[in-house]
Design a protein around this motif. Structure first.
Motif, PDB file in Angstrom:
ATOM      1  N   VAL A 352     -38.291  25.332   2.794  1.00  0.00           N
ATOM      2  CA  VAL A 352     -38.431  25.701   4.206  1.00  0.00           C
ATOM      3  C   VAL A 352     -37.186  25.224   4.950  1.00  0.00           C
ATOM      4  O   VAL A 352     -36.902  24.027   4.987  1.00  0.00           O
ATOM      5  N   GLY A 353     -36.435  26.173   5.557  1.00  0.00           N
ATOM      6  CA  GLY A 353     -35.214  25.834   6.267  1.00  0.00           C
ATOM      7  C   GLY A 353     -34.102  25.482   5.288  1.00  0.00           C
ATOM      8  O   GLY A 353     -34.277  25.570   4.074  1.00  0.00           O
ATOM      9  N   PRO A 354     -32.919  25.064   5.763  1.00  0.00           N
ATOM     10  CA  PRO A 354     -32.576  24.923   7.177  1.00  0.00           C
ATOM     11  C   PRO A 354     -32.266  26.240   7.880  1.00  0.00           C
ATOM     12  O   PRO A 354     -32.101  26.280   9.081  1.00  0.00           O
ATOM     13  N   ARG A 355     -32.181  27.338   7.087  1.00  0.00           N
ATOM     14  CA  ARG A 355     -31.900  28.634   7.700  1.00  0.00           C
ATOM     15  C   ARG A 355     -33.039  29.033   8.618  1.00  0.00           C
ATOM     16  O   ARG A 355     -34.211  28.808   8.313  1.00  0.00           O
ATOM     17  N   SER A 356     -32.694  29.630   9.767  1.00  0.00           N
ATOM     18  CA  SER A 356     -33.694  29.974  10.768  1.00  0.00           C
ATOM     19  C   SER A 356     -33.616  31.453  11.123  1.00  0.00           C
ATOM     20  O   SER A 356     -32.537  32.059  11.091  1.00  0.00           O
ATOM     21  N   ALA A 357     -34.770  32.010  11.471  1.00  0.00           N
ATOM     22  CA  ALA A 357     -34.816  33.394  11.951  1.00  0.00           C
ATOM     23  C   ALA A 357     -34.321  33.503  13.383  1.00  0.00           C
ATOM     24  O   ALA A 357     -34.072  34.607  13.874  1.00  0.00           O
ATOM     25  N   GLY A 358     -34.189  32.360  14.076  1.00  0.00           N
ATOM     26  CA  GLY A 358     -33.644  32.343  15.439  1.00  0.00           C
ATOM     27  C   GLY A 358     -34.497  33.105  16.431  1.00  0.00           C
ATOM     28  O   GLY A 358     -35.700  33.298  16.261  1.00  0.00           O
ATOM     29  N   ALA A 359     -33.844  33.547  17.501  1.00  0.00           N
ATOM     30  CA  ALA A 359     -34.542  34.302  18.541  1.00  0.00           C
ATOM     31  C   ALA A 359     -34.544  35.794  18.252  1.00  0.00           C
ATOM     32  O   ALA A 359     -35.400  36.528  18.728  1.00  0.00           O
ATOM     33  N   ASP A 360     -33.572  36.243  17.486  1.00  0.00           N
ATOM     34  CA  ASP A 360     -33.445  37.661  17.191  1.00  0.00           C
ATOM     35  C   ASP A 360     -32.929  37.830  15.763  1.00  0.00           C
ATOM     36  O   ASP A 360     -31.812  37.431  15.472  1.00  0.00           O
ATOM     37  N   PRO A 361     -33.763  38.314  14.787  1.00  0.00           N
ATOM     38  CA  PRO A 361     -35.041  38.982  15.026  1.00  0.00           C
ATOM     39  C   PRO A 361     -36.219  38.039  15.222  1.00  0.00           C
ATOM     40  O   PRO A 361     -37.272  38.456  15.675  1.00  0.00           O
ATOM     41  N   GLY A 362     -36.091  36.782  14.841  1.00  0.00           N
ATOM     42  CA  GLY A 362     -37.179  35.842  15.003  1.00  0.00           C
ATOM     43  C   GLY A 362     -38.172  35.922  13.859  1.00  0.00           C
ATOM     44  O   GLY A 362     -37.989  36.661  12.880  1.00  0.00           O
ATOM     45  N   PRO A 363     -39.267  35.145  13.942  1.00  0.00           N
ATOM     46  CA  PRO A 363     -40.315  35.199  12.913  1.00  0.00           C
ATOM     47  C   PRO A 363     -40.882  36.609  12.756  1.00  0.00           C
ATOM     48  O   PRO A 363     -40.769  37.445  13.651  1.00  0.00           O
ATOM     49  N   MET A 364     -41.524  36.851  11.636  1.00  0.00           N
ATOM     50  CA  MET A 364     -42.084  38.175  11.373  1.00  0.00           C
ATOM     51  C   MET A 364     -43.115  38.562  12.432  1.00  0.00           C
ATOM     52  O   MET A 364     -43.218  39.722  12.822  1.00  0.00           O
ATOM     53  N   TYR A 366     -43.058  38.147  15.482  1.00  0.00           N
ATOM     54  CA  TYR A 366     -42.473  38.618  16.734  1.00  0.00           C
ATOM     55  C   TYR A 366     -42.396  40.142  16.784  1.00  0.00           C
ATOM     56  O   TYR A 366     -42.274  40.725  17.867  1.00  0.00           O
ATOM     57  N   GLY A 367     -42.415  40.790  15.610  1.00  0.00           N
ATOM     58  CA  GLY A 367     -42.347  42.243  15.586  1.00  0.00           C
ATOM     59  C   GLY A 367     -40.997  42.798  15.981  1.00  0.00           C
ATOM     60  O   GLY A 367     -40.896  43.920  16.483  1.00  0.00           O
ATOM     61  N   ARG A 368     -39.924  42.029  15.722  1.00  0.00           N
ATOM     62  CA  ARG A 368     -38.575  42.486  16.092  1.00  0.00           C
ATOM     63  C   ARG A 368     -37.709  42.767  14.869  1.00  0.00           C
ATOM     64  O   ARG A 368     -36.491  42.780  14.953  1.00  0.00           O
ATOM     65  N   GLY A 369     -38.338  42.944  13.746  1.00  0.00           N
ATOM     66  CA  GLY A 369     -37.577  43.266  12.550  1.00  0.00           C
ATOM     67  C   GLY A 369     -37.394  42.121  11.590  1.00  0.00           C
ATOM     68  O   GLY A 369     -36.686  42.273  10.588  1.00  0.00           O
ATOM     69  N   GLY A 370     -37.997  40.965  11.856  1.00  0.00           N
ATOM     70  CA  GLY A 370     -37.898  39.852  10.921  1.00  0.00           C
ATOM     71  C   GLY A 370     -38.555  40.207   9.592  1.00  0.00           C
ATOM     72  O   GLY A 370     -39.637  40.806   9.560  1.00  0.00           O
ATOM     73  N   THR A 371     -37.922  39.821   8.489  1.00  0.00           N
ATOM     74  CA  THR A 371     -38.423  40.192   7.170  1.00  0.00           C
ATOM     75  C   THR A 371     -38.791  38.992   6.309  1.00  0.00           C
ATOM     76  O   THR A 371     -39.218  39.166   5.167  1.00  0.00           O
ATOM     77  N   GLU A 372     -38.624  37.762   6.823  1.00  0.00           N
ATOM     78  CA  GLU A 372     -38.937  36.569   6.046  1.00  0.00           C
ATOM     79  C   GLU A 372     -39.929  35.703   6.822  1.00  0.00           C
ATOM     80  O   GLU A 372     -39.783  35.494   8.027  1.00  0.00           O
ATOM     81  N   PRO A 373     -40.944  35.169   6.136  1.00  0.00           N
ATOM     82  CA  PRO A 373     -41.939  34.338   6.832  1.00  0.00           C
ATOM     83  C   PRO A 373     -41.347  33.007   7.274  1.00  0.00           C
ATOM     84  O   PRO A 373     -40.441  32.461   6.625  1.00  0.00           O
ATOM     85  N   THR A 374     -41.864  32.481   8.356  1.00  0.00           N
ATOM     86  CA  THR A 374     -41.360  31.248   8.949  1.00  0.00           C
ATOM     87  C   THR A 374     -42.499  30.273   9.211  1.00  0.00           C
ATOM     88  O   THR A 374     -43.675  30.576   8.973  1.00  0.00           O
ATOM     89  N   VAL A 375     -42.139  29.108   9.732  1.00  0.00           N
ATOM     90  CA  VAL A 375     -43.140  28.104  10.100  1.00  0.00           C
ATOM     91  C   VAL A 375     -44.097  28.663  11.153  1.00  0.00           C
ATOM     92  O   VAL A 375     -45.311  28.448  11.085  1.00  0.00           O
ATOM     93  N   THR A 376     -43.570  29.388  12.121  1.00  0.00           N
ATOM     94  CA  THR A 376     -44.438  29.985  13.153  1.00  0.00           C
ATOM     95  C   THR A 376     -45.424  30.963  12.532  1.00  0.00           C
ATOM     96  O   THR A 376     -46.603  30.992  12.912  1.00  0.00           O
TER      97      THR A 376
END
Length: 720
Positions: A352-364, A366-376
């Motif tokens: 888990v980490g240190p790479r982050s999905a950030g604000a854009d695209p963000g976590p999956m 968020y529905g903004r195109g994120g393709t990898e699962p995150t802590v959120t």
């Protein structure tokens, strides 16, 4: 006629959200809000937040008296290694200074030959020799060579260098040669940003001074443009006046935006410093004296130590791979935020980490195109956060999060609950290890501290951290998602000046020390004058760096106020012995053969501002007016969560939903509480989730959260 309102605003720009707090200087009213950050143009998110918080208060820009800003512009640039076309001018014969660096290697490598020295910040091809030579007293051994300096300036210009760091040998003792080099650079290469070591860091150790100067030069163009853009847009909000605009410094103070453009390196830990200071004020008011702060955002988690209401400071910090020897709040950062990505290593292990999905695209979710699962995403599918953020302003997609985690779980042979819980467990241990770095690795017992959690994701693992580290209690302030922005409103203007003055204590001349301190105070006073503070309001804090003769590094200790005489210098040495024993477990106080050596003298000039006053939360009953919570063992000054309140009250939940706190037990019916509905004396028992606008606090079974007199949630483990 109603008097015009006076509003001071704090804006903290993070990787995912921009947090804003406004303070009415007359009524004490606080208003908070958040808005998504805009990585492509951070100034846009800044201005969106300003407009939003002023709308909440129902005032226009004419009511704003000052704006304080915490920024990650310099931090992110250095973390990403984007130093641009950087050039270096140093004393002839010392061009390999950056290559030689230091013999020490990072923790974890020891003396291992596996460690490879990182690339130098400036390629050898863009290093120019400067003419002249000084000795350690500042005396000129060889006069400044104008022709050689002009040749170096033209050499860098022809190679399209955009920023130049100048570091001459012993310039801390005499800046004349460096200042002349700047004049020549301005004439021969006027488009370059220039930083002088004698202005950035006026102390010895050539490598650290050179690196700090080069980092300052590297971030100067970007920070200057960013600050100028913000200032321009603020002025456009209030035509006809120039809004006072301050930027948070790494040392726990603020500085006017105009001055920040000249010393941008002072902002490299701007955001994390604000959070630590905000937490220090809140916990001190609540009665805590030994505190660990944990600021969890979308990209990272920042941790620090607060003792007696003051965050620990250091001058041995670094950002990314670049050492920066400036005073800064002692913060350790790990890539464990809400947007930290869950992934599989080559060996098939879950990371888990240190790479982050950030604000854009963000976590999956968020529905903004994120393709990898995150802590959120993991927290959402387990029901520990609601299906939205910011009170519904940012809807979340549980189905998208579920699909991403199920795909990850299929590769590991785990079901949805197990893989989501695994992601959160690894993230919690990453945070726990960071907390150990600022305590156990520095000779402190982590169990002696209370944990203060804040930031949008900072409290998601609070119960697990209490278990892992054996902490007695955790404090979650009101509006935890906005605490860093609140911290911006609690700090004074601060300017640090330093001068190397090496001398053994046995032969120390108090008159020479007095003269150096007086010169430093004069420099600090000039800076505060430029910030608009009248001389009677100035405050000065003096300190000194001391060591035992033969040691390689120093310990910073306070220098007493009042006259500089043998009594004050002896008191400083006594403080050094105490500090050395506290840090390393021994001292040579009673060994006259071990001499003490003075190395640097420092002065911090402070221009005080009016701080917000934390008011008691709306009261349902009659809690103890003097709550006391602060540590673990039963001893003087240690925390006792049971002393926090007299009577307690069990509030009524607003709703329930299924949530999972243990994959072996599955989902359980969990009470949901609104933070705004809780009052002092209320006790919430887990399993439960406490929700508010900018953050969520999941309470595991066996944990409880009591509300203290100022509205903090104090989380403790109710069962062994």
């Amino acid at each position: 006629m109603t008097a015009p309102r006076r509003i001071r605003v704090g804006v903290d720009t993070g990787g995912t959200f921009t947090d804003v707090v406004a303070f009415d200087e007359d009524t004490g009213e606080l208003a908070t809000t958040k808005t998504p950050s805009t990585p492509a143009d951070p100034a846009e998110g800044f201005m969106d937040g300003m407009a939003k918080v002023l709308a909440v208060l129902g005032v226009g820009a004419e009511a704003v008296t000052a704006v304080c800003h915490g920024t990650t512009v310099a931090t992110n640039q250095l973390l990403e290694g984007r130093v641009g076309r950087l050039g270096f001018v140093t004393t002839e014969g010392f061009g390999a200074l950056l290559e030689i660096a230091r013999q020490s290697v990072p923790d974890g490598y020891g003396n291992s030959y596996f460690w490879v020295k990182p690339p130098r910040i400036v390629p050898a091809a863009v290093v120019g020799p400067g003419g002249g030579r000084l000795d350690h007293t500042g005396a000129e051994l060889r006069p400044f060579d104008e022709d050689q300096a002009r040749a170096a300036a033209r050499y860098l210009r022809d190679r399209e260098v955009t920023a130049v760091g100048v570091c001459f040998l012993h310039a801390y003792a005499n800046p004349a040669h460096e200042r002349r080099m700047r004049e020549i650079l301005a004439a021969e290469h006027p488009g370059a940003a220039v930083s002088l070591s004698s202005e950035v860091l006026r102390e010895y150790r050539e490598y650290e001074r050179a690196m700090t100067t080069l980092v300052d030069a590297a971030v100067k163009p970007r920070v200057a443009r960013y600050v100028a853009t913000i200032a321009h847009r603020l002025d456009a909000m209030a035509p006809g006046r120039s809004l006072p605009f301050y930027v948070m410094k790494s040392n726990g103070g603020v500085l006017s935006a105009a001055e920040v453009a000249h010393q941008p390196i002072s902002t490299v830990l701007s955001g994390p410093a604000a959070g630590a200071l905000g937490a220090a004020l809140v916990t001190r008011t609540a009665g805590f004296d030994r505190v660990l702060t944990l600021d969890g955002g979308g990209t990272s988690t920042d941790v620090s130590v607060v003792l007696d209401g003051e965050p620990a400071l250091t001058t041995e910090g670094s950002v990314g791979g670049y050492p920066s020897k400036i005073p800064m709040v002692d913060v350790v950062t790990v890539g464990a935020g809400g947007g930290s990505v869950a992934w599989l290593s080559r060996e098939g292990g879950l990371k888990v980490g240190p790479r982050s999905a950030g604000a854009d695209p963000g976590p999956m979710c968020y529905g903004r195109g994120g393709t990898e699962p995150t802590v959120t995403d993991a927290t959402l599918v387990l029901g520990r956060i609601p299906p939205h953020l910011l009170g519904g302003e940012v809807p979340l997609d549980p189905a998208a999060a579920r699909a991403g985690l199920e795909a990850l779980g299929s590769k590991l042979g785990l079901d949805l609950a197990a893989v989501a819980a695994g992601v959160l467990e690894i993230s919690a241990w990453n945070q726990a290890n960071a907390l150990r770095q600022v305590t156990v690795q520095r000779g402190l017992d982590v169990r002696d501290f209370v944990l203060a959690t804040f930031g949008g994701s900072g409290s998601l693992a609070v119960c697990r951290l209490l278990e892992v580290l054996g902490l007695p209690a955790a404090v979650v302030p009101r509006d935890p998602g906005n605490l860093s922005a609140f911290g911006l409103l609690t700090v004074d203007v601060k300017n640090d000046v330093v001068q190397t003055a090496v001398a053994r204590h046995a032969g120390l001349d108090p008159a020479a020390v007095a003269a150096t301190l007086a010169a430093l105070e004069a420099r600090a006073a000039e800076s505060l004058d430029a910030e608009g503070f009248a001389r009677p309001t100035h405050r000065y804090l003096r300190s000194a760096d001391l060591r035992y003769y033969g040691q390689a590094f120093e310990v910073r200790v306070p220098f007493p106020d009042g006259p500089v005489d043998p009594a004050s210098t002896e008191a400083t040495v006594a403080a050094f012995h105490d500090a050395h024993h506290r840090l390393y477990g021994y001292s040579f106080r009673d060994d006259p053969t071990q001499q003490v050596e003075w190395v640097n003298l420092r002065v911090t000039g402070i221009g005080p501002i009016r701080r917000p006053t934390l008011r008691p939360a709306p009261d349902r009953g009659a809690p103890n007016p003097h709550p006391r919570v602060a540590g673990a063992p039963e001893r003087e000054g240690s925390p006792r969560p049971d002393r926090m309140l007299g009577a307690v009250h069990s509030p009524t939940p607003t709703s329930t939903r299924p949530a999972c706190f243990d994959p072996d037990r599955g989902f359980v019916d969990t009470a949901i509480y609104r933070r705004d509905d809780l009052a002092p004396g209320d006790l919430v028992e887990g399993p439960a989730v406490v929700e508010e606008y900018g953050a969520t606090v999941p309470l595991h079974p066996g944990f409880g959260a009591r509300v203290d007199r100022i509205g903090n949630l104090v989380v403790t483990r109710e069962t062994p």
